[in-house]
Motif scaffolding. Structure first.
Motif, mmCIF file in Angstrom:
data_model
loop_
_atom_site.group_PDB
_atom_site.id
_atom_site.type_symbol
_atom_site.label_atom_id
_atom_site.label_comp_id
_atom_site.label_asym_id
_atom_site.label_seq_id
_atom_site.Cartn_x
_atom_site.Cartn_y
_atom_site.Cartn_z
ATOM 1 N N ILE A 1 0.828 -5.091 6.057
ATOM 2 C CA ILE A 1 2.086 -5.184 5.486
ATOM 3 C C ILE A 1 2.450 -6.727 5.241
ATOM 4 C CG2 ILE A 1 4.234 -5.154 6.753
ATOM 5 C CD1 ILE A 1 2.908 -2.959 8.656
ATOM 6 N N LEU A 2 2.840 -6.943 4.179
ATOM 7 C CA LEU A 2 3.500 -8.130 3.728
ATOM 8 C C LEU A 2 4.811 -7.963 3.650
ATOM 9 C CD1 LEU A 2 3.144 -11.064 2.387
ATOM 10 C CD2 LEU A 2 3.046 -10.029 0.288
ATOM 11 N N HIS B 1 -4.049 1.569 1.260
ATOM 12 C CA HIS B 1 -2.561 1.550 1.382
ATOM 13 C C HIS B 1 -2.227 0.033 1.880
ATOM 14 C CE1 HIS B 1 -2.874 0.468 5.859
ATOM 15 N NE2 HIS B 1 -4.027 1.002 5.832
ATOM 16 N N GLY B 2 -0.829 0.167 1.704
ATOM 17 C CA GLY B 2 -0.383 -0.916 1.916
ATOM 18 C C GLY B 2 1.330 -1.045 1.796
ATOM 19 N N LYS B 3 1.889 -1.858 2.495
ATOM 20 C CA LYS B 3 3.481 -2.211 2.434
ATOM 21 C C LYS B 3 3.934 -3.461 1.809
ATOM 22 C CE LYS B 3 4.169 2.227 4.070
ATOM 23 N NZ LYS B 3 5.056 3.364 3.518
ATOM 24 N N ILE B 4 4.480 -3.774 0.968
ATOM 25 C CA ILE B 4 5.125 -5.061 0.504
ATOM 26 C C ILE B 4 6.490 -4.802 0.683
ATOM 27 C CG2 ILE B 4 5.165 -6.710 -1.211
ATOM 28 C CD1 ILE B 4 2.524 -5.740 -2.318
ATOM 29 N N ASN C 1 -1.362 3.784 -3.496
ATOM 30 C CA ASN C 1 -0.778 4.281 -2.056
ATOM 31 C C ASN C 1 -0.211 2.689 -1.600
ATOM 32 O OD1 ASN C 1 -0.011 5.727 0.181
ATOM 33 N ND2 ASN C 1 -1.641 5.523 1.205
ATOM 34 N N ILE C 2 0.321 1.973 -2.645
ATOM 35 C CA ILE C 2 0.936 0.733 -1.985
ATOM 36 C C ILE C 2 2.631 1.054 -2.414
ATOM 37 C CG2 ILE C 2 1.263 -1.557 -2.461
ATOM 38 C CD1 ILE C 2 -1.701 -1.823 -3.312
ATOM 39 N N GLN C 3 3.233 0.930 -1.399
ATOM 40 C CA GLN C 3 4.945 0.850 -1.617
ATOM 41 C C GLN C 3 5.489 -0.481 -1.310
ATOM 42 O OE1 GLN C 3 3.353 3.299 1.078
ATOM 43 N NE2 GLN C 3 3.043 4.321 -0.475
ATOM 44 N N LEU D 1 18.371 -5.578 11.463
ATOM 45 C CA LEU D 1 17.531 -5.485 10.361
ATOM 46 C C LEU D 1 16.193 -4.618 11.144
ATOM 47 C CD1 LEU D 1 18.055 -9.031 9.107
ATOM 48 C CD2 LEU D 1 18.713 -6.709 7.821
ATOM 49 N N ALA D 2 16.196 -4.648 12.107
ATOM 50 C CA ALA D 2 14.743 -4.070 12.700
ATOM 51 C C ALA D 2 14.515 -2.840 12.446
ATOM 52 C CB ALA D 2 14.900 -4.374 14.494
ATOM 53 N N GLY D 3 15.262 -1.816 12.652
ATOM 54 C CA GLY D 3 15.052 -0.395 12.311
ATOM 55 C C GLY D 3 14.841 -0.273 10.705
ATOM 56 N N PRO D 4 15.581 -0.794 9.875
ATOM 57 C CA PRO D 4 15.173 -0.597 8.454
ATOM 58 C C PRO D 4 13.854 -1.245 8.057
ATOM 59 C CG PRO D 4 17.594 -1.233 8.734
ATOM 60 C CD PRO D 4 16.866 -1.172 10.140
ATOM 61 N N ALA D 5 13.488 -2.503 8.789
ATOM 62 C CA ALA D 5 12.424 -3.109 8.595
ATOM 63 C C ALA D 5 11.230 -2.256 8.904
ATOM 64 C CB ALA D 5 12.441 -4.631 9.141
ATOM 65 N N VAL D 6 11.189 -1.871 10.053
ATOM 66 C CA VAL D 6 10.266 -1.033 10.668
ATOM 67 C C VAL D 6 9.873 0.253 9.620
ATOM 68 C CG1 VAL D 6 9.406 0.288 12.641
ATOM 69 C CG2 VAL D 6 10.244 -2.021 12.959
ATOM 70 N N PHE D 7 11.223 0.694 9.133
ATOM 71 C CA PHE D 7 11.094 2.079 8.408
ATOM 72 C C PHE D 7 10.075 1.733 7.160
ATOM 73 C CE2 PHE D 7 12.901 4.145 4.695
ATOM 74 C CZ PHE D 7 12.343 5.287 4.706
ATOM 75 N N LEU D 8 10.653 0.624 6.484
ATOM 76 C CA LEU D 8 9.906 0.166 5.143
ATOM 77 C C LEU D 8 8.453 -0.059 5.502
ATOM 78 C CD1 LEU D 8 12.605 -1.521 3.339
ATOM 79 C CD2 LEU D 8 11.964 0.731 2.954
ATOM 80 N N ALA D 9 8.058 -0.480 6.707
ATOM 81 C CA ALA D 9 6.735 -0.939 6.977
ATOM 82 C C ALA D 9 5.805 0.123 7.410
ATOM 83 C CB ALA D 9 6.523 -2.213 8.052
ATOM 84 N N SER D 10 6.646 1.396 7.653
ATOM 85 C CA SER D 10 5.699 2.338 8.457
ATOM 86 C C SER D 10 5.364 3.619 7.653
ATOM 87 C CB SER D 10 6.634 2.869 9.587
ATOM 88 O OG SER D 10 7.708 3.596 9.093
#
Length: 262
Positions: free
Chosen positions: A91-92, A139-142, A182-184, A227-236
């Protein structure tokens, strides 16, 4: 599908740039609570030490490094070091940024370039450094920290608005180029958030405080935990089919034209 597991960050390594304090620190804290290992950088050792102490006080083991994210060779070294000492980044969060509130006609080109360099070029550099590892890992999340200025203009922030508008389009382009791996890549756009930096203008009666409350359907400033919930969602894994999207966490400002004059 186990929905709770879908939102878990257990076993993931998250690099949050500029996360010694402020919004970056709040996001990293939420990732740690969701199970991720936290890695962060800042511009000097003093800030890194301050960040490490703050994480330790919360019982979070974080890894902190000194790095200027506008320096491409140093960023490449940073990512290599993280991969050796911690592991490959899953996660970045491109959080590091600056703003210069200067009327456009008074702003020097070098000041404009500095904001673009930190707020737009640096996310390109750091994303470029971590994507090869994400491709190998499968996989990866940016997550790029955008802004309401990715959509709106306002007096004195020409460079910041230009950078954040560019960051919105960089987000969409990374999603377009690397989605097949598989990088979002998505953006998180905070509204006006309660931080130490905004404290002087949040006092009751301050014109800007009254302006923000009047312009926000929620009728309040955001809190870092908003911001916590949206940030975790986008990283998960829950966001595995969400790509190239900008999620604005602004209490509804962008949806609202404002109150009708009485």
């Amino acid at each position: 599908m186990n929905i709770n597991k879908n939102f878990s960050l257990e076993g993931k390594i998250a690099l949050v740039t500029g996360a010694a304090y402020g919004i970056g620190f709040a996001l990293a804290k939420s990732y740690a609570q969701a199970g991720a290992t936290i890695v962060f950088n800042d511009i000097n050792q003093e800030l890194v030490d301050k960040g490490l102490k703050s994480y330790e006080e919360l019982g979070i083991k974080a890894f902190g490094y000194v790095c200027d994210v506008t320096n491409e060779p140093k960023v490449m070294e940073l990512v290599e070091t993280i991969e050796k000492e911690v592991g490959v980044i899953d996660i970045l969060v491109n959080n590091a940024g600056i703003i210069k509130r200067i009327p456009m006609l008074e702003m020097k080109a070098e000041e404009f370039r500095q904001v673009i360099d930190v707020d737009l070029t640096a996310p390109f550099i750091v994303a470029k450094a971590v994507i090869p590892g994400m491709i190998k890992k499968g996989h990866g999340k940016i997550i790029n920290i955008c802004s309401m200025m990715s959509e709106l203009g306002r007096e004195t922030v020409s460079a910041y608005a230009a950078a954040k508008g560019g960051l919105k389009m960089l987000t969409k382009n990374i999603a377009s180029e690397y989605g097949e791996y598989n990088i979002q890549c998505n953006g998180l756009g905070p509204g006006y958030i309660e931080t130490p930096q905004t404290a002087p203008i949040r006092t009751p009666g301050h014109p800007f405080n009254e302006f923000i409350i009047a312009k926000t359907p929620a009728a309040r400033w955001g809190k870092p935990e908003d911001l916590a919930g949206p940030a975790v969602f986008l990283a998960s894994d829950a966001s595995d089919f969400v790509n190239g999207h900008i999620l604005y966490v602004d209490g509804g400002i962008l949806a609202y034209i404002g109150k009708q004059p009485q």
